[in-house]
Design a protein around this motif. Structure first.
Motif, PDB file in Angstrom:
ATOM      1  N   ALA A   1       0.842  -1.202   0.000  1.00  0.00           N
ATOM      2  CA  ALA A   1       0.000   0.000   0.000  1.00  0.00           C
ATOM      3  C   ALA A   1       0.873   1.246   0.000  1.00  0.00           C
ATOM      4  O   ALA A   1       0.615   2.205  -0.739  1.00  0.00           O
ATOM      5  CB  ALA A   1      -0.915  -0.016   1.217  1.00  0.00           C
ATOM      6  N   ALA A   2       1.939   1.210   0.799  1.00  0.00           N
ATOM      7  CA  ALA A   2       2.828   2.365   0.871  1.00  0.00           C
ATOM      8  C   ALA A   2       3.535   2.570  -0.467  1.00  0.00           C
ATOM      9  O   ALA A   2       3.673   3.693  -0.957  1.00  0.00           O
ATOM     10  CB  ALA A   2       3.847   2.169   1.984  1.00  0.00           C
ATOM     11  N   LYS A   3       3.954   1.474  -1.077  1.00  0.00           N
ATOM     12  CA  LYS A   3       4.630   1.575  -2.376  1.00  0.00           C
ATOM     13  C   LYS A   3       3.716   2.186  -3.413  1.00  0.00           C
ATOM     14  O   LYS A   3       4.109   3.057  -4.183  1.00  0.00           O
ATOM     15  CB  LYS A   3       5.064   0.171  -2.842  1.00  0.00           C
ATOM     16  N   LYS A   4       2.482   1.710  -3.398  1.00  0.00           N
ATOM     17  CA  LYS A   4       1.507   2.205  -4.357  1.00  0.00           C
ATOM     18  C   LYS A   4       1.322   3.709  -4.173  1.00  0.00           C
ATOM     19  O   LYS A   4       1.232   4.460  -5.159  1.00  0.00           O
ATOM     20  CB  LYS A   4       0.183   1.473  -4.133  1.00  0.00           C
TER      21      LYS A   4
ATOM     22  N   ARG B   1      10.943  -0.501   4.151  1.00  0.00           N
ATOM     23  CA  ARG B   1      11.126  -1.515   3.105  1.00  0.00           C
ATOM     24  C   ARG B   1      10.500  -1.059   1.800  1.00  0.00           C
ATOM     25  O   ARG B   1      11.045  -1.299   0.723  1.00  0.00           O
ATOM     26  CB  ARG B   1      10.500  -2.839   3.550  1.00  0.00           C
ATOM     27  N   ALA B   2       9.354  -0.402   1.905  1.00  0.00           N
ATOM     28  CA  ALA B   2       8.705   0.101   0.701  1.00  0.00           C
ATOM     29  C   ALA B   2       9.649   1.054  -0.023  1.00  0.00           C
ATOM     30  O   ALA B   2       9.837   0.950  -1.250  1.00  0.00           O
ATOM     31  CB  ALA B   2       7.411   0.811   1.073  1.00  0.00           C
ATOM     32  N   TYR B   3      10.265   1.964   0.726  1.00  0.00           N
ATOM     33  CA  TYR B   3      11.199   2.908   0.106  1.00  0.00           C
ATOM     34  C   TYR B   3      12.404   2.177  -0.492  1.00  0.00           C
ATOM     35  O   TYR B   3      12.840   2.475  -1.604  1.00  0.00           O
ATOM     36  CB  TYR B   3      11.690   3.923   1.134  1.00  0.00           C
ATOM     37  N   THR B   4      12.934   1.217   0.260  1.00  0.00           N
ATOM     38  CA  THR B   4      14.106   0.501  -0.220  1.00  0.00           C
ATOM     39  C   THR B   4      13.817  -0.224  -1.528  1.00  0.00           C
ATOM     40  O   THR B   4      14.626  -0.198  -2.455  1.00  0.00           O
ATOM     41  CB  THR B   4      14.577  -0.521   0.829  1.00  0.00           C
TER      42      THR B   4
END
Lengths: 155, 208
Positions: free
Chosen positions: B85-88, B150-153
């Motif tokens: 969800a964060a990545k999106k 992790r989403a940012y990475t």
């Protein structure tokens, strides 16, 4: 020719007299480098959370550590306690703690100083927030939430 | 009196004793490296500070309640879905980027998101706001922070692979080994500014 092959000499035993010296040298090295935990924990050894995105703290001399967890000694009561140096402290003493940590280091390195919070996984976010607010007041902005590096987190 | 020869002390077992001690210290030594999730606290705002108005769609709201349950953008969510969800949200790229030194960064050219107009404009505008309760467990809080990082990475790794054919982690490691390498530094900075980590910790809700 006969000089090399001819005589049957017995193999001389390897001289092991210096072996103890070598071993002692290694022994002293390890004795000196072993750090027997510099602070006495007044709180129960915090069970650090697991995380995958951790960063190593590079310069150990620039790190000041704050422990958070339950007190070992019942006289401090239950609930989360904060330990600075060797004593259990109240959040209001954090500012003084940071100032004294700064005083021990050269001024040029102050901006690289990091505060490492070693908190137990069961402590509450409220305590951590209290610490953060106090740290912000004294402009100690670099923070590391101590966690153990794992490759995968079990959900 | 006949002089007796003092018998030599047999030092043959000295090595064994020393080895024993050596092994003891070898085992007990913990070269414990302190590692953790690094955070940068925001500076204390001046008393007359007026926070800038941020569009609702550029804020990704994560709430953790005192029972360690997650509420993301108003909906309940499992921790395992948070990263996606964060990545999106970060990678949406629905509009223009923020204006830096008078120059607009323009629309996100490297984003692969759905360009949903109701989600974030640009990675450098996307703010993740984590609000927890005072009674939230620290372990849960760390887990959430970890998922967001992790989403940012993953996004950074993807972009670095595309642009430079190495992952961001490798790029960073290489840069750490060779601090004076200008081209490496530029690459690292480029990826970093493409997906800046903007995670803000909102004041926690109190128990009462």
């Amino acid at each position: 020719m006969s000089k090399f092959g001819g005589k049957k000499k017995e193999m001389p035993a390897v001289n092991t007299a210096s072996l103890p010296d070598i071993v002692f040298m290694l022994l002293f090295f390890f004795m000196v480098t072993t750090t027997m935990r510099e602070t006495n924990l007044q709180i129960e050894n915090p069970r650090l959370p697991n995380a995958t995105e951790v960063k190593k703290l590079e310069k150990k001399s620039l790190v000041s550590t704050i422990y958070v967890g339950k007190a070992k000694d019942k006289k401090f009561g239950t609930g989360d306690k904060i330990q600075l140096n060797d004593k259990i402290a109240s959040p209001d003493m954090i500012a003084d703690f940071i100032y004294s940590e700064r005083a021990q280091r050269p001024e040029a390195e102050h901006k690289f100083m990091t505060t490492s919070i070693k908190a137990d996984i069961e402590s509450s976010v409220g305590t951590i927030t209290d610490i953060k607010l106090r740290l912000r007041d004294v402009n100690a902005l670099k923070l590391s939430l101590s966690s153990r590096k794992v490759s995968e987190i079990q959900q | 009196m006949a002089r007796r020869n003092t018998p030599e002390i047999n030092a043959g077992s000295m090595a064994d004793i020393a080895f024993l001690l050596l092994i003891f210290f070898l085992v007990t030594t913990t070269m414990d490296v302190d590692s953790g999730i690094s955070k940068k606290l925001s500076e204390k705002p001046p008393p007359d500070y007026v926070p800038p108005v941020i569009k609702e769609r550029n804020i990704f709201e994560v709430n953790i309640n005192r029972n360690n349950k997650l509420l993301v953008e108003g909906d309940e969510m499992e921790l395992k879905d948070l990263k996606e969800a964060a990545k999106k949200f970060i990678d949406n790229g629905g509009g223009e980027g923020k204006i830096e030194n008078g120059v607009s960064t323009g629309p996100c050219t490297y984003c692969k998101g759905s360009k949903d107009p109701s989600s974030s404009d640009h990675p450098n505008k996307a703010i993740i706001s984590v609000q927890s309760d005072r009674l939230t467990e620290y372990g849960m809080y760390i887990k959430v922070q970890n998922e967001l990082l992790r989403a940012y990475t993953e996004l950074r790794n993807r972009l670095a692979l595309e642009k430079y054919n190495v992952t961001y982690d490798e790029l960073e490691d290489a840069f750490k080994k060779d601090m004076n390498n200008a081209s490496l530094k530029k690459k690292v900075e480029d990826i970093k500014t493409s997906y800046p980590q903007i995670i803000s910790d909102a004041e926690p809700t109190s128990a009462n």
